[in-house]
Design a protein around this motif. Structure first.
Motif, short mmCIF file in Angstrom:
data_model
loop_
_atom_site.label_atom_id
_atom_site.label_comp_id
_atom_site.label_asym_id
_atom_site.label_seq_id
_atom_site.Cartn_x
_atom_site.Cartn_y
_atom_site.Cartn_z
N UNK A 1 0.81 -1.21 0.00
CA UNK A 1 0.00 0.00 0.00
C UNK A 1 0.85 1.27 0.00
N UNK A 2 2.15 1.12 0.29
CA UNK A 2 3.01 2.28 0.38
C UNK A 2 2.98 2.97 1.73
N UNK A 3 2.46 2.27 2.74
CA UNK A 3 2.45 2.85 4.10
C UNK A 3 3.88 3.10 4.57
N UNK A 4 4.76 2.15 4.31
CA UNK A 4 6.19 2.26 4.64
C UNK A 4 6.90 1.11 3.93
N UNK A 5 8.21 1.19 3.90
CA UNK A 5 9.00 0.09 3.37
C UNK A 5 9.67 -0.63 4.53
N UNK A 6 9.50 -1.95 4.57
CA UNK A 6 10.08 -2.75 5.65
C UNK A 6 11.16 -3.65 5.09
N UNK B 1 4.07 -0.85 14.95
CA UNK B 1 3.63 0.26 14.11
C UNK B 1 3.43 1.52 14.95
N UNK B 2 2.88 1.33 16.14
CA UNK B 2 2.53 2.46 16.99
C UNK B 2 3.73 3.02 17.76
N UNK B 3 4.47 2.14 18.43
CA UNK B 3 5.50 2.61 19.37
C UNK B 3 6.88 2.77 18.75
N UNK B 4 7.18 2.04 17.69
CA UNK B 4 8.50 2.16 17.07
C UNK B 4 8.48 3.00 15.80
N UNK B 5 7.40 2.90 15.01
CA UNK B 5 7.39 3.52 13.70
C UNK B 5 6.51 4.77 13.61
N UNK B 6 5.73 5.03 14.64
CA UNK B 6 4.87 6.20 14.61
C UNK B 6 3.76 6.14 13.58
N UNK B 7 3.41 4.93 13.15
CA UNK B 7 2.36 4.74 12.14
C UNK B 7 1.04 4.44 12.84
N UNK B 8 0.53 5.44 13.56
CA UNK B 8 -0.65 5.23 14.38
C UNK B 8 -1.89 4.91 13.55
N UNK B 9 -2.02 5.54 12.40
CA UNK B 9 -3.19 5.28 11.56
C UNK B 9 -3.19 3.83 11.07
N UNK B 10 -2.02 3.33 10.71
CA UNK B 10 -1.92 1.93 10.27
C UNK B 10 -2.22 0.99 11.43
N UNK B 11 -1.73 1.33 12.62
CA UNK B 11 -2.01 0.50 13.80
C UNK B 11 -3.50 0.48 14.11
N UNK B 12 -4.16 1.63 13.98
CA UNK B 12 -5.60 1.69 14.22
C UNK B 12 -6.35 0.83 13.20
N UNK B 13 -5.92 0.88 11.94
CA UNK B 13 -6.55 0.06 10.91
C UNK B 13 -6.40 -1.42 11.21
N UNK B 14 -5.23 -1.81 11.68
CA UNK B 14 -5.00 -3.21 11.98
C UNK B 14 -5.87 -3.66 13.15
N UNK B 15 -5.94 -2.85 14.20
CA UNK B 15 -6.81 -3.18 15.33
C UNK B 15 -8.26 -3.32 14.88
N UNK C 1 -7.38 -4.86 3.32
CA UNK C 1 -7.56 -4.47 1.93
C UNK C 1 -8.83 -3.67 1.71
N UNK C 2 -9.89 -4.04 2.41
CA UNK C 2 -11.16 -3.32 2.26
C UNK C 2 -11.11 -1.93 2.87
N UNK C 3 -10.20 -1.73 3.83
CA UNK C 3 -10.11 -0.41 4.48
C UNK C 3 -9.03 0.48 3.85
N UNK C 4 -8.33 -0.02 2.84
CA UNK C 4 -7.24 0.74 2.21
C UNK C 4 -7.78 1.97 1.50
#
Length: 370
Positions: free
Chosen positions: A32-37, A314-328, A366-369
């Protein structure tokens, strides 16, 4: 695009199975381009002992030190019951915690609405539960010296474990708890056994002084560890953030895990200090559950705790809170739809294998992307 370096340590038992589901989530966010791992894999636990004669190799420790975050699954099993104590599978995890100074263990206990009936307690007791247990992770009885078994002769032995805490260790875990509480319910419950342990007396003293000096805006209460264990199963929703030492944190967080229905539901984060130069911190993320060798390789393991651990990264190390919320939210929707692994299945639920549960969560993402 931001690049994050991840070290994956699947370990033993069901570890490789649940880690495989996290890899699907990582690939989903990357696509999705959220980040590169950038991911690398290493050995830890019994598999590391088989390969290197130790619970984690120096090469894999170097990878751990260079990673932005470590994902750790599970170690151990009866196969390695007879190995020397210093190289037992669990020694790999203890070394990672100690060498990387991962002193703050965060264990959330959240009861998804769809799983309120899966708990051993009444649904009204656990529905809506959202507590955070903050466990001191690099001190206390697990690391204190002396730690030994002495032969006294005449068939008698003496075992010694030492509970040791310094002021700075209590202050830094206390700060972690208070800072978390400020962004939650603004309440901290500090737990020890000051009635019988000198370390508990110091813990109570330091937490009280820290609260008065720096966090008087946060409500602080103290409870003896045994009383807190009772309150966790009586009315757990009275708690917001619980902070305690290594030993009591280990036990109380497992009690809290069962409030949610299964150990297979709970993730955790083990955090070090923030580097003032890079702004990042050493961190290891792992499910609360063990290696479950009795079900390994059968597709029965619940991957949600492992997937949730990546969510905490995603939340505590990468600061990707929106992605973490989506996963939850994706996990919650899958559970609300009635899909269950065997450990949380109730009447009328649809049984899912480890892989099917992971696939369903990816599909929801995928449905929430977008």
């Amino acid at each position: 695009m931001t690049i994050f370096k991840l070290l994956l340590l699947p370990g033993d038992g069901i570890g490789p199975e649940v880690m495989a589901e996290v890899e699907k989530i990582i690939d989903c966010f990357a696509s999705e381009g959220v980040a590169k791992f950038e991911t690398e894999k290493g050995l830890v636990g019994g598999c590391a002992y088989d390969a290197h004669g130790k619970a984690i190799s120096e090469a894999d420790m170097a990878l751990a030190g260079a990673a932005d975050a470590i994902l750790f699954a599970a170690v151990g099993g009866p196969k390695w019951d007879g190995v020397p104590y210093d190289v037992r599978p669990e020694a790999g995890l203890l070394r990672l915690r100690k060498d990387l100074a991962l002193y703050a263990n965060l264990r959330p206990a959240i009861c998804y609405p769809a799983l309120a009936s899966a708990s051993s307690l009444k649904p009204e007791v656990v529905e809506g539960l959202d507590i955070m247990i903050v466990r001191e992770l690099t001190g206390g009885v697990y690391f204190g010296e002396p730690k030994q078994i002495i032969d006294l002769g005449n068939g008698q032995k003496r075992a010694i474990d030492t509970q040791v805490y310094d002021t700075f260790e209590i202050e830094r875990i206390g700060r972690t708890a208070f800072e978390l509480a400020r962004n939650r319910g603004n309440k901290v419950t500090s737990s020890e056994k000051r009635n019988v342990m000198k370390s508990g007396v110091l813990w109570h003293e330091v937490m009280t002084a820290l609260h008065k000096r720096e966090y008087s805006d946060v409500k602080l209460e103290h409870q003896l560890a045994d009383a807190l264990g009772m309150q966790l199963v009586r009315w757990p929703k009275q708690f917001d953030v619980i902070v305690t030492d290594n030993l009591f944190g280990d036990m109380l967080s497992d009690v809290a895990a069962m409030l949610t229905g299964s150990l297979g539901m709970l993730p955790s984060a083990s955090l070090g200090d923030v580097d003032p130069k890079s702004g990042r911190r050493k961190a290891l993320y792992e499910p609360v559950h063990g290696s479950a060798p009795d079900i390994a390789g059968k597709g029965l393991a619940n991957p949600i705790a492992m997937i949730g651990s990546f969510g905490m990264a995603l939340r505590y190390s990468f600061g990707l809170n929106a992605a973490a919320d989506r996963l939850d939210a994706a996990i919650a929707r899958v559970l609300a739809d009635g899909l269950r692994t065997a450990d949380i299945r109730g009447d009328g639920d649809r049984l899912a294998s480890t892989g099917e549960m992971g696939d369903a969560i990816v599909a929801e993402l995928g449905r929430s992307a977008g």
